[in-house]
Design an enzyme around this catalytic site. Structure first.
Site, PDB file in Angstrom:
ATOM      1  N   TYR A   1      34.483  44.596  43.615  1.00  0.00           N
ATOM      2  CA  TYR A   1      33.890  43.499  42.851  1.00  0.00           C
ATOM      3  C   TYR A   1      34.617  43.416  41.508  1.00  0.00           C
ATOM      4  O   TYR A   1      35.805  43.661  41.443  1.00  0.00           O
ATOM      5  CB  TYR A   1      32.367  43.670  42.727  1.00  0.00           C
ATOM      6  CG  TYR A   1      31.716  42.341  42.441  1.00  0.00           C
ATOM      7  CD1 TYR A   1      31.867  41.289  43.337  1.00  0.00           C
ATOM      8  CD2 TYR A   1      31.031  42.108  41.270  1.00  0.00           C
ATOM      9  CE1 TYR A   1      31.349  40.036  43.075  1.00  0.00           C
ATOM     10  CE2 TYR A   1      30.501  40.857  41.002  1.00  0.00           C
ATOM     11  CZ  TYR A   1      30.664  39.833  41.906  1.00  0.00           C
ATOM     12  OH  TYR A   1      30.156  38.585  41.635  1.00  0.00           O
TER      13      TYR A   1
ATOM     14  N   ARG B   1      33.433  27.696  39.475  1.00  0.00           N
ATOM     15  CA  ARG B   1      33.512  28.488  38.247  1.00  0.00           C
ATOM     16  C   ARG B   1      33.521  29.973  38.636  1.00  0.00           C
ATOM     17  O   ARG B   1      32.534  30.681  38.456  1.00  0.00           O
ATOM     18  CB  ARG B   1      32.322  28.170  37.328  1.00  0.00           C
ATOM     19  CG  ARG B   1      32.478  28.660  35.906  1.00  0.00           C
ATOM     20  CD  ARG B   1      31.142  28.752  35.201  1.00  0.00           C
ATOM     21  NE  ARG B   1      30.211  29.618  35.884  1.00  0.00           N
ATOM     22  CZ  ARG B   1      30.171  30.939  35.743  1.00  0.00           C
ATOM     23  NH1 ARG B   1      31.029  31.558  34.966  1.00  0.00           N
ATOM     24  NH2 ARG B   1      29.270  31.659  36.399  1.00  0.00           N
TER      25      ARG B   1
ATOM     26  N   LYS C   1      29.946  40.220  46.858  1.00  0.00           N
ATOM     27  CA  LYS C   1      28.517  40.358  46.528  1.00  0.00           C
ATOM     28  C   LYS C   1      27.752  40.984  47.689  1.00  0.00           C
ATOM     29  O   LYS C   1      26.938  41.893  47.515  1.00  0.00           O
ATOM     30  CB  LYS C   1      27.907  38.980  46.221  1.00  0.00           C
ATOM     31  CG  LYS C   1      28.223  38.457  44.849  1.00  0.00           C
ATOM     32  CD  LYS C   1      27.260  38.988  43.806  1.00  0.00           C
ATOM     33  CE  LYS C   1      27.654  38.484  42.431  1.00  0.00           C
ATOM     34  NZ  LYS C   1      26.817  38.949  41.354  1.00  0.00           N
TER      35      LYS C   1
ATOM     36  N   GLU D   1      26.045  31.344  43.649  1.00  0.00           N
ATOM     37  CA  GLU D   1      27.004  32.171  42.921  1.00  0.00           C
ATOM     38  C   GLU D   1      28.195  31.328  42.456  1.00  0.00           C
ATOM     39  O   GLU D   1      28.827  30.636  43.251  1.00  0.00           O
ATOM     40  CB  GLU D   1      27.498  33.283  43.861  1.00  0.00           C
ATOM     41  CG  GLU D   1      28.274  34.374  43.176  1.00  0.00           C
ATOM     42  CD  GLU D   1      27.423  35.221  42.259  1.00  0.00           C
ATOM     43  OE1 GLU D   1      27.936  35.626  41.214  1.00  0.00           O
ATOM     44  OE2 GLU D   1      26.243  35.467  42.574  1.00  0.00           O
ATOM     45  N   ASP D   2      28.465  31.377  41.155  1.00  0.00           N
ATOM     46  CA  ASP D   2      29.673  30.783  40.577  1.00  0.00           C
ATOM     47  C   ASP D   2      29.816  29.283  40.834  1.00  0.00           C
ATOM     48  O   ASP D   2      30.906  28.791  41.156  1.00  0.00           O
ATOM     49  CB  ASP D   2      30.919  31.543  41.058  1.00  0.00           C
ATOM     50  CG  ASP D   2      31.013  32.924  40.409  1.00  0.00           C
ATOM     51  OD1 ASP D   2      30.120  33.256  39.618  1.00  0.00           O
ATOM     52  OD2 ASP D   2      31.966  33.664  40.696  1.00  0.00           O
TER      53      ASP D   2
ATOM     54  N   ASP E   1      22.470  34.021  40.564  1.00  0.00           N
ATOM     55  CA  ASP E   1      22.756  35.317  39.942  1.00  0.00           C
ATOM     56  C   ASP E   1      23.403  35.166  38.576  1.00  0.00           C
ATOM     57  O   ASP E   1      23.161  35.959  37.674  1.00  0.00           O
ATOM     58  CB  ASP E   1      23.652  36.156  40.858  1.00  0.00           C
ATOM     59  CG  ASP E   1      23.829  37.572  40.338  1.00  0.00           C
ATOM     60  OD1 ASP E   1      22.812  38.227  40.070  1.00  0.00           O
ATOM     61  OD2 ASP E   1      24.979  38.006  40.161  1.00  0.00           O
ATOM     62  N   ASP E   2      24.235  34.145  38.394  1.00  0.00           N
ATOM     63  CA  ASP E   2      24.913  33.950  37.103  1.00  0.00           C
ATOM     64  C   ASP E   2      23.915  33.647  35.995  1.00  0.00           C
ATOM     65  O   ASP E   2      24.125  34.028  34.841  1.00  0.00           O
ATOM     66  CB  ASP E   2      25.929  32.801  37.201  1.00  0.00           C
ATOM     67  CG  ASP E   2      26.924  33.039  38.316  1.00  0.00           C
ATOM     68  OD1 ASP E   2      27.636  34.042  38.261  1.00  0.00           O
ATOM     69  OD2 ASP E   2      26.966  32.229  39.259  1.00  0.00           O
TER      70      ASP E   2
ATOM     71  N   ASN F   1      33.318  38.522  32.224  1.00  0.00           N
ATOM     72  CA  ASN F   1      34.207  39.091  33.233  1.00  0.00           C
ATOM     73  C   ASN F   1      35.329  38.103  33.534  1.00  0.00           C
ATOM     74  O   ASN F   1      35.141  36.903  33.358  1.00  0.00           O
ATOM     75  CB  ASN F   1      33.429  39.348  34.538  1.00  0.00           C
ATOM     76  CG  ASN F   1      32.555  40.577  34.437  1.00  0.00           C
ATOM     77  OD1 ASN F   1      32.987  41.603  33.944  1.00  0.00           O
ATOM     78  ND2 ASN F   1      31.322  40.462  34.903  1.00  0.00           N
TER      79      ASN F   1
END
Length: 536
Positions: A75, A128, A146, A218-219, A241-242, A383
């Site tokens: 990850y 993203r 993930k 996610e993203d 999650d973000d 990150n």
């Protein structure tokens, strides 16, 4: 080579393998030696994904037994590089690519996935990816990574996990011109067609796998992330999650820091560098936590100063750029253009970076934090590592060893004035696997925000005095499986207490019930028991 001689004979593979019979532990040592042969992390990532393809149990045993060493490889930060090079490293399907061209047939495409018992879906549209921007179909590395952590860190069975990339195109010119690019080569589809595609996808997942299938977003791009969370959260078992995972792990670190600063959360002043998904998620959860300390919402929000690319977020800002979500934290007063000026005026006790702008916490800003506080709290959460607002060494040096530091990517220990600090990694992996495990085990149909505050409090309570003394606001990464189990049990407790659970009868012992569901990465005999034998 772990098959015994008896198994080889019964399965008809005797002679196809060398004479030696190896234990799983011996195979693990071979994997470690192979990993150490590679000098760069991307090669190590490719080796590990190859191992996952060849021997699932061995991969998860290796990852679970060496969390601290392996997690940065499967990850963040390595997965960011893997996504950028995904066309080069792609070998075989590890998830589903559903494209905008499949609109009208999403359910039929989903039926092509060979597993029927899917409990958790991680989905991205690649807009993203980490702090790297729009990677389109190359973003598949994120859902795959993930879900490998779902299994390694929380014991969710691999066959119950489904990574999905929704390919609606990409706006990144270099990808559209890249001969290795594996996705649709056109600009992103937006607007009504995009929304109808997402609606069809959500309905198809529920139709195929059930109403309480967990769908983790996610993203996604900022605008879509907030909008889709708001749209779906009351009707589906979903979270982002973000926004929510990052918020939960950050608030857990803040709650742990209170034991060092001897303050209440509401007695602190927070400055955020960034006002995107992560920053707004953290700010919102901070407000919810402060409300538990019996302060008003207005007072709680007054403690928060948010800085985006156009400066401090204030009402009627001449430079504009105020979205609906940013307006919740817009302050009265005059605009302030730079982060340094905001830090000088607000004199925050807590500085949080979540804008993916590498080096945003300059030496002058860090020195200002050290000058204004006995124990400044500094979170550089962006990150991958190249996007971190500052390094651990920069933070400890500029504040003369006074700061309480945490980051999103791992940093090595720092020695300052003969004292060694072990900075904590505020990694979402402390939160999302445990939340997912608890949600799945009690069959939640929706996931309210207070679940993430409960998870944050549970994680903060697991931080020992020794952890805090060493400079770490989180439990050791090696204990992350224990964290996941404890968080899952608390999530189940919340689920049943608030009437969200659908698994009945209610288990008497949550931890015992959860342990009975977990994936076992050790080998079992491959020889089917003979009818009438004691094995039956």
């Amino acid at each position: 080579m772990a098959f015994t001689i008896e198994e080889r004979q019964i399965l008809g593979i005797h002679g196809l393998l060398p004479a030696a019979v190896k234990t799983q532990d011996e195979q693990l040592e071979l994997c470690r030696l192979n990993l150490d042969r590679y000098d760069d992390d991307l090669s190590k990532y490719i080796y590990l994904i190859g191992l996952l393809d060849r021997n699932e149990k061995l991969f998860y045993r290796l990852l679970g037994d060496n969390v601290e060493k392996m997690m940065p490889l499967v990850y963040t930060p390595t997965v960011g590089l893997a996504c950028q090079k995904f066309g080069l490293v792609y070998r075989r399907p590890r998830g589903m690519f559903i494209t905008i061209n499949d609109k009208g047939y999403v359910y039929d495409v989903l039926k092509n996935w060979p597993e029927h018992d899917v409990r958790a879906v991680v989905v991205t549209d690649g807009e993203r990816i980490l702090g790297l921007g729009d990677l389109g179909a190359y973003g598949m590395g994120i859902p795959v990574g993930k879900l490998s952590l779902y299994t390694a860190l929380a014991g969710i069975k691999p066959h119950q996990c489904l990574p999905i990339t929704l390919d609606v195109g990409t706006n990144t010119k270099s990808l559209l011109e890249d001969p290795l690019y594996i996705g649709l080569k056109h600009k992103r589809v937006i607007g009504q067609e995009y929304d109808e595609f997402l609606d069809e996808f959500m309905q198809a997942v529920v139709r195929r796998y059930g109403q309480n299938t967990l769908i983790q977003f996610e993203d996604f791009g900022n605008a879509n992330a907030f909008r889709l969370l708001s749209k779906y959260r009351d009707h589906y078992c979903t979270f982002n999650d973000d926004i929510q995972g990052t918020a939960s792990v950050a608030v857990a670190g803040l709650l742990a820091s209170l034991r060092v600063t001897n303050t209440k959360l509401s007695e602190n002043t927070f400055v955020f560098q960034g006002a995107g998904e992560a920053a707004l998620g953290i700010a919102s959860l901070c407000v919810m936590a402060m409300l538990k300390e019996n302060v008003s919402e207005e007072e709680a929000k007054s403690k928060i100063w948010m800085v985006d690319s156009k400066g401090l977020i204030v009402k009627n800002r001449p430079s504009g750029g105020l979205t609906e979500h940013k307006l919740h934290f817009a302050r009265d007063g005059e605009p302030i253009n730079t982060l340094l000026d905001v830090v000088k005026i607000a004199k925050p006790t807590v500085l949080i970076g979540a804008a993916a702008i590498g080096g945003a916490f300059t030496t002058e800003i860090l020195e200002e934090m050290g000058k204004n506080n006995e124990k400044p709290v500094i979170f550089a959460l962006s990150n991958p590592t190249s996007k971190a607002e500052c390094t651990a060494e920069q933070a400890y040096t500029a504040t003369k060893g006074k700061c309480i530091f945490a980051s999103g990517s791992p940093f090595p220990p720092v020695t300052y004035n003969n004292k060694t600090y072990y900075p904590g990694q505020g990694n979402n992996s402390y939160i999302f696997p445990g939340v997912a495990l608890g949600v799945i085990c009690c069959g939640m149909r929706t996931i309210p925000e207070y679940i993430f505050l409960a998870a944050a409090k549970t994680l903060a309570n697991m931080v020992s005095k020794d952890d805090l003394d060493s400079g770490n606001l989180y439990p050791p990464l090696q204990d992350i499986q224990k964290c996941s189990l404890t968080i899952a049990a608390e999530v189940m407790h919340c689920g049943y207490e608030n009437g969200l659970a659908t698994v009945h009868p209610q288990p008497k012992d949550y931890e015992k019930f959860i342990k009975a569901q977990l994936y076992d990465s050790t080998y079992k005999s491959s020889v089917p028991p003979v009818y009438g034998s004691p094995k039956l």
